[in-house]
Design an enzyme around this catalytic site. Structure first.
Site, short mmCIF file in Angstrom:
data_model
loop_
_atom_site.label_atom_id
_atom_site.label_comp_id
_atom_site.label_asym_id
_atom_site.label_seq_id
_atom_site.Cartn_x
_atom_site.Cartn_y
_atom_site.Cartn_z
N THR A 3 32.70 13.93 14.45
CA THR A 3 33.97 14.66 14.51
C THR A 3 35.15 13.74 14.75
O THR A 3 35.04 12.78 15.52
CB THR A 3 33.91 15.71 15.64
OG1 THR A 3 32.81 16.58 15.38
CG2 THR A 3 35.18 16.53 15.71
N GLY B 233 29.99 13.18 22.65
CA GLY B 233 29.52 13.14 24.03
C GLY B 233 28.98 11.76 24.38
O GLY B 233 28.47 11.05 23.52
N GLU C 88 28.27 21.65 17.10
CA GLU C 88 27.21 21.81 16.10
C GLU C 88 27.61 22.83 15.04
O GLU C 88 26.77 23.51 14.48
CB GLU C 88 25.89 22.24 16.75
CG GLU C 88 25.02 21.05 17.11
CD GLU C 88 25.01 19.96 16.03
OE1 GLU C 88 25.26 18.81 16.39
OE2 GLU C 88 24.81 20.24 14.84
C1 LIG Z 1 23.50 19.68 24.72
C2 LIG Z 1 24.80 19.77 23.98
C3 LIG Z 1 24.93 18.69 22.89
C4 LIG Z 1 26.18 18.92 22.05
C5 LIG Z 1 26.14 18.00 20.81
C6 LIG Z 1 27.19 18.43 19.80
C7 LIG Z 1 27.10 17.56 18.57
C8 LIG Z 1 28.09 17.94 17.49
O1 LIG Z 1 28.86 18.86 17.61
S1 LIG Z 1 27.99 16.96 16.12
C9 LIG Z 1 29.17 17.61 15.02
C10 LIG Z 1 28.72 18.94 14.42
N1 LIG Z 1 29.53 19.23 13.29
C11 LIG Z 1 29.18 20.16 12.38
O2 LIG Z 1 28.21 20.87 12.50
C12 LIG Z 1 30.08 20.23 11.17
C13 LIG Z 1 30.10 21.62 10.58
N2 LIG Z 1 30.48 21.54 9.18
C14 LIG Z 1 29.53 21.52 8.16
O3 LIG Z 1 28.35 21.65 8.38
C15 LIG Z 1 30.04 21.33 6.76
O4 LIG Z 1 31.35 20.83 6.83
C16 LIG Z 1 30.02 22.64 5.96
C17 LIG Z 1 28.70 22.64 5.28
C18 LIG Z 1 30.12 23.81 6.90
C19 LIG Z 1 31.12 22.83 4.93
O5 LIG Z 1 31.23 21.61 4.25
P1 LIG Z 1 31.38 21.63 2.63
O6 LIG Z 1 31.45 20.28 2.14
O7 LIG Z 1 32.45 22.61 2.27
O8 LIG Z 1 29.99 22.15 2.20
P2 LIG Z 1 29.70 23.44 1.33
O9 LIG Z 1 30.38 23.33 -0.01
O10 LIG Z 1 29.98 24.65 2.16
O11 LIG Z 1 28.13 23.28 1.15
C20 LIG Z 1 27.67 22.27 0.25
C21 LIG Z 1 26.21 22.51 0.12
O12 LIG Z 1 25.55 21.92 1.23
C22 LIG Z 1 24.75 22.89 1.88
N3 LIG Z 1 24.75 22.58 3.30
C23 LIG Z 1 25.82 22.54 4.11
N4 LIG Z 1 25.43 22.21 5.36
C24 LIG Z 1 24.10 22.04 5.32
C25 LIG Z 1 23.11 21.70 6.29
N5 LIG Z 1 23.44 21.46 7.57
N6 LIG Z 1 21.82 21.62 5.90
C26 LIG Z 1 21.49 21.85 4.61
N7 LIG Z 1 22.38 22.19 3.63
C27 LIG Z 1 23.66 22.28 3.99
C28 LIG Z 1 25.41 24.21 1.61
O13 LIG Z 1 24.50 25.28 1.74
C29 LIG Z 1 25.83 24.01 0.15
O14 LIG Z 1 24.70 24.15 -0.63
P3 LIG Z 1 24.88 24.92 -2.05
O15 LIG Z 1 25.98 24.18 -2.76
O16 LIG Z 1 23.52 24.81 -2.67
O17 LIG Z 1 25.28 26.32 -1.70
C1 LIG Z 2 31.53 20.40 24.24
C2 LIG Z 2 31.61 19.78 22.85
C3 LIG Z 2 30.79 18.71 22.53
C4 LIG Z 2 30.89 18.11 21.29
N1 LIG Z 2 30.10 17.02 21.01
C5 LIG Z 2 30.24 16.39 19.82
C6 LIG Z 2 29.48 15.23 19.52
O1 LIG Z 2 28.68 14.77 20.33
N2 LIG Z 2 29.67 14.62 18.33
C7 LIG Z 2 30.55 15.09 17.39
O2 LIG Z 2 30.67 14.50 16.32
N3 LIG Z 2 31.28 16.23 17.63
C8 LIG Z 2 31.15 16.86 18.82
N4 LIG Z 2 31.90 17.99 19.08
C9 LIG Z 2 32.87 18.45 18.09
C10 LIG Z 2 32.41 19.72 17.40
O3 LIG Z 2 31.31 19.47 16.59
C11 LIG Z 2 33.58 20.29 16.59
O4 LIG Z 2 34.58 20.68 17.52
C12 LIG Z 2 33.13 21.49 15.77
O5 LIG Z 2 32.36 21.03 14.69
C13 LIG Z 2 34.32 22.34 15.27
O6 LIG Z 2 35.18 21.56 14.47
P1 LIG Z 2 36.75 21.55 14.84
O7 LIG Z 2 36.87 21.28 16.28
O8 LIG Z 2 37.42 20.66 13.86
O9 LIG Z 2 37.23 23.06 14.60
P2 LIG Z 2 37.97 23.60 13.29
O10 LIG Z 2 37.06 23.51 12.12
O11 LIG Z 2 39.31 22.97 13.20
O12 LIG Z 2 38.09 25.16 13.70
C14 LIG Z 2 39.33 25.73 14.09
C15 LIG Z 2 39.37 27.15 13.54
O13 LIG Z 2 39.40 27.07 12.12
C16 LIG Z 2 38.41 27.93 11.56
N5 LIG Z 2 37.89 27.35 10.31
C17 LIG Z 2 37.71 26.03 10.03
N6 LIG Z 2 37.19 25.88 8.79
C18 LIG Z 2 37.06 27.13 8.26
C19 LIG Z 2 36.57 27.66 7.02
N7 LIG Z 2 36.12 26.85 6.04
N8 LIG Z 2 36.56 29.00 6.86
C20 LIG Z 2 36.99 29.83 7.84
N9 LIG Z 2 37.48 29.40 9.04
C21 LIG Z 2 37.50 28.07 9.24
C22 LIG Z 2 37.31 27.95 12.61
O14 LIG Z 2 36.53 29.16 12.47
C23 LIG Z 2 38.12 27.95 13.90
O15 LIG Z 2 38.49 29.29 14.22
C24 LIG Z 2 31.81 18.60 20.33
C25 LIG Z 2 32.63 19.69 20.66
C26 LIG Z 2 32.55 20.29 21.91
C27 LIG Z 2 33.45 21.44 22.25
#
Ligand SMILES: CCCCCCCC(=O)SCCNC(=O)CCNC(=O)[C@H](O)C(C)(C)COP(=O)(O)OP(=O)(O)OC[C@H]1O[C@@H](n2cnc3c(N)ncnc32)[C@H](O)[C@@H]1OP(=O)(O)O
Ligand SMILES: Cc1cc2nc3c(=O)[nH]c(=O)nc-3n(C[C@H](O)[C@H](O)[C@H](O)COP(=O)(O)OP(=O)(O)OC[C@H]3O[C@@H](n4cnc5c(N)ncnc54)[C@H](O)[C@@H]3O)c2cc1C
Length: 657
Positions: free
Chosen positions: A137, A176, A420
């Site tokens: 992120t 984190g 996530e």
């Molecule tokens: C204990 C606490 C620990 C906390 C740790 C926290 C760690 C974190 O937060 S790490 C950061 C997490 N970040 C995320 O999860 C990011 C979320 N965003 C996404 O997953 C992507 O941007 C996404 C997929 C939603 C949208 O991206 P975009 O490029 O528009 O993809 P999109 O066009 O929707 O999908 C492309 C294709 O990939 C597929 N795809 C997308 N994500 C996935 C996935 N995770 N697995 C498998 N396929 C996937 C879609 O289904 C689609 O397939 P198809 O074309 O066949 O329908």
């Molecule tokens: C406690 C915590 C721990 C974390 N740890 C990690 C880590 O270890 N590593 C890491 O890489 N990240 C980490 N993150 C980041 C986290 O993964 C992101 O905050 C999360 O993926 C959401 O992305 P964003 O913050 O850009 O929100 P945004 O995507 O900017 O969301 C803002 C608003 O926009 C809306 N929105 C965005 N896109 C769309 C769409 N396509 N359609 C409709 N609505 C949409 C959302 O629903 C939301 O209401 C952590 C976050 C937190 C809070």
């Protein structure tokens, strides 16, 4: 509470064993809990009075002690079952340190690294010789991964990648363990070779000196400051300015860059998303459901000892649990804990099965797993964190105190709605898959979580009694029909809009509000179906089976009664049947009420783990509350410095007049 325990009509230990997955699992978990509770270095502390810095330092100290002293002493390894149990049941919000190192960095190294790279970095990570974070992120992008701005440009001459954050929004933000602890980052960046972009790829980047712990040249790193929760975690920022890493630091299980700059892909580009599927599939139990179970334990025990008001005029005060409104606030969430616990178990089993298939290069199950894990993560994290807040409020004023233990549980669990994958985005990911399925159902047999779509016959519910709505097969049919019909309606709207000339991306956006509801209906259908079928197959005593059936029915009815509009609109329930479903829920609340304390005792959270003055096993709330309050730093002196200052100011002013 002892009086309450005397009326429980099922074997609590038997239910604990079922919840844990067997008597042996319970034994192992309790062994781990005993080790933790009897070791002053790692036992849960009351961190309600600690500053952010104290919490961070305490968390790091405990984790280093856990890995460097306790594990070797007990003969455990970082991946042994005991440690997994430790983190599964550790006190939410208390030991976050190295959560990303252990729970994300190491698993992602295993997902993305070649055998050589795993052999190089894994032993160092397991021994904490390197501390890693997962840096994906950025300040400007968390959801839209194709929009990530950090680049990794291949320099053919030097066989290196140059990592760069071109502008402030490209700075990594949130990872984190990054702010103060990590010296390595598994960094996601846009790969660029000869000016061509190849999308997001994983790179191993050292960010701090292993001896001095100072940031390396080109690196600016630090903590992002106070947050709603996760106080022991140093979520950080990381700016990279033309930082050079060897070619060998591209984690190349799925794709590699040859020395001459040739790009070679070895697996589906979606595998780069694999790490996110894993975490969504496995964190729900420990981060959301376990948190809900703790909050239920606290709120139920407190509600049974908290006497407030007369139910019958002139009679002694009653426990607030005697009020139907209190039972309505609490018992559906006790049911939700049990029901979602087993649904999450099914999801993590499905993930494990997929990893075995993936080892045989079969990723055909990925679309269904991605959709289900995204949908479950969004629905369960939201239902659980909403529930924890309702449970906190059900404890009145003492629920607003950190002494209750619930605020810290909530502040940690609610983060699961964002990390996530932000929940709305996850729901829409699942919706993509469901719309594809409903459009193929005429020609393709659906399996897995969408199998219910195969039955497309129109029907209505034939139940005409309150007791009929307590039958699990009736409730499963309600959920499957509703989920199918709302999906059909949304899919029809989508195709109608595009047939009348609207661009597909715009039609999707115009339908996205309905699609979010479609996924919630789909996931609650999955949860109810999973638990109902699980109970049928479960071997246990009749009293335990009976109480589990009641819990399943209560969860289902509370969901139906919260969204009767859906069931009326799809024509499956009549207004009278909605009234019967409401009455059925009220009757179930009364049936379950006598077993309330047994149902939360069965979660088996120790007082040490709950850290709650309201939820302790013995119910001695007031003594604990007073002892806790006296520990407030403000009570160290009778007259605080501030009060003295005010007096001086006031006295000074009086004299002036
Ligand atoms: C204990 C606490 C620990 C906390 C740790 C926290 C760690 C974190 O937060 S790490 C950061 C997490 N970040 C995320 O999860 C990011 C979320 N965003 C996404 O997953 C992507 O941007 C996404 C997929 C939603 C949208 O991206 P975009 O490029 O528009 O993809 P999109 O066009 O929707 O999908 C492309 C294709 O990939 C597929 N795809 C997308 N994500 C996935 C996935 N995770 N697995 C498998 N396929 C996937 C879609 O289904 C689609 O397939 P198809 O074309 O066949 O329908
Ligand atoms: C406690 C915590 C721990 C974390 N740890 C990690 C880590 O270890 N590593 C890491 O890489 N990240 C980490 N993150 C980041 C986290 O993964 C992101 O905050 C999360 O993926 C959401 O992305 P964003 O913050 O850009 O929100 P945004 O995507 O900017 O969301 C803002 C608003 O926009 C809306 N929105 C965005 N896109 C769309 C769409 N396509 N359609 C409709 N609505 C949409 C959302 O629903 C939301 O209401 C952590 C976050 C937190 C809070």
């Amino acid at each position: 509470l002892e009086k309450e325990r005397g009326q429980v009509n099922f074997n609590v230990e038997e239910l604990t064993n079922i919840y844990d997955g067997g008597a042996e699992e319970t034994k192992l978990r309790r062994k781990v809990a005993d080790v933790i509770q009897n070791d002053p270095e790692v036992r849960c502390k009351d961190i309600g009075m600690m500053t952010r810095e104290e919490r961070y330092i305490d968390g790091v100290r405990r984790c280093v002690y856990l890995y460097k002293v306790l594990l070797p002493r007990e003969g455990w390894t970082p991946v042994s079952k005991e440690v997994k149990d430790y983190f599964k049941y550790r006190n939410i919000g208390k030991e976050r340190s190295f959560g990303v190192h252990a729970g994300v960095f190491i698993p992602c190294l295993l997902s993305f690294g070649s055998d050589e790279q795993i052999a190089k970095w894994l032993p160092l990570a397991m021994q904490f010789q390197i501390i890693g974070t997962y840096a994906q992120t950025e300040m400007g992008h968390g959801t839209f991964l194709r929009g990530l701005q950090t680049t990794a440009t291949y320099d053919k001459k030097n066989k290196e990648f140059v990592i760069n954050c071109p502008e402030i929004s490209a700075m990594k933000w949130w990872p984190g363990d990054l702010g103060k602890s990590a010296n390595h980052a598994l960094l996601m960046a846009q790969l660029v070779i000869d000016g061509k972009k190849y999308g997001m790829h994983p790179f191993m980047v050292q960010i701090r000196d292993l001896t001095t712990h100072m940031p390396l040249p080109g690196i600016t790193v630090g903590d992002i400051g106070n947050k709603v929760g996760f106080e022991t975690t140093d979520n950080g920022f990381l700016h990279l300015n033309q930082v050079r890493i060897p070619r060998e630091n591209l984690l190349c299980k799925n794709a590699e860059v040859k020395p001459n700059g040739t790009y070679l892909t070895k697996a589906s580009d979606k595998m780069v998303y694999g790490s996110m599927v894993r975490l969504r599939a496995i964190i729900l139990e420990s981060e959301a459901v376990s948190a809900l179970g703790k909050a239920c334990t606290i709120a139920v025990r407190y509600s049974l000892v908290r006497c407030q008001g007369e139910l019958e005029p002139g009679k002694p005060e009653v426990s607030v649990m005697e009020y139907m409104t209190q039972q309505k606030k609490l018992l559906p969430y006790v049911a939700m804990t049990y029901v979602t616990h087993f649904a999450c178990l099914k999801l993590s089993n499905q993930y494990n099965a997929f990893t075995r298939e993936m080892d045989n290069n079969d990723i055909s199950g990925l679309p269904e797993l991605h959709a289900l894990s995204a949908g479950m993560k969004a629905v369960v994290s939201e239902q659980c964190s909403d529930g924890i807040e309702i449970l906190r409020k059900s404890c009145g004023g003492h629920g607003y105190s950190n002494a209750s233990g619930i605020p810290i549980i909530w502040s940690s669990a609610v983060a699961c709605c964002t990390y996530e994958g932000e929940n709305t985005v996850m729901l829409l990911q699942c919706a993509r898959y469901l719309v594809k399925c409903i459009n193929q159902v005429q020609t393709t047999r659906m399996v897995g979580s969408v199998a219910y779509l195969n039955n497309m016959t129109q029907s209505t519910c034939h139940v005409d009694s309150v007791s009929g709505f307590k039958q699990l097969d009736v409730l499963v049919a309600c959920f499957q029909y509703r989920a199918r019909e709302v999906l059909k309606t949304a899919a029809l709207k989508l195709s109608h809009l595009t047939k009348h000339g609207m661009a597909s991306y715009n039609a999707w956006n115009q339908s996205s509000v309905e699609l979010v509801n479609v996924v919630k209906a789909h996931i609650t259908q999955f949860i109810v179906t999973t638990f109902a079928s699980g109970i049928t197959e479960l071997e246990c005593t009749k009293p335990v089976k009976n109480v589990l059936q009641q819990l399943c029915a209560l969860y289902a009815l509370s969901c139906i009664n919260a969204s009767t509009g859906d069931f009326l609109k799809v024509g499956y329930l009549s207004p009278r049947q909605c009234d019967l479903a409401h009455e059925a829920e009220l009757e179930l609340l009364s049936c379950i009420r006598p077993n309330a304390v047994g149902l939360v005792d069965a979660f088996d959270f120790s007082d040490d783990l709950l850290q709650s003055c309201l939820g302790a096993y013995d119910g001695n709330v007031y003594e604990r509350l007073f002892a806790w309050a006296k520990k407030s730093p403000l009570n160290k002196t009778e007259v605080t410095i501030y009060q003295q200052y005010i007096q001086i100011r006031l006295i000074g002013r009086r004299k002036a007049f």
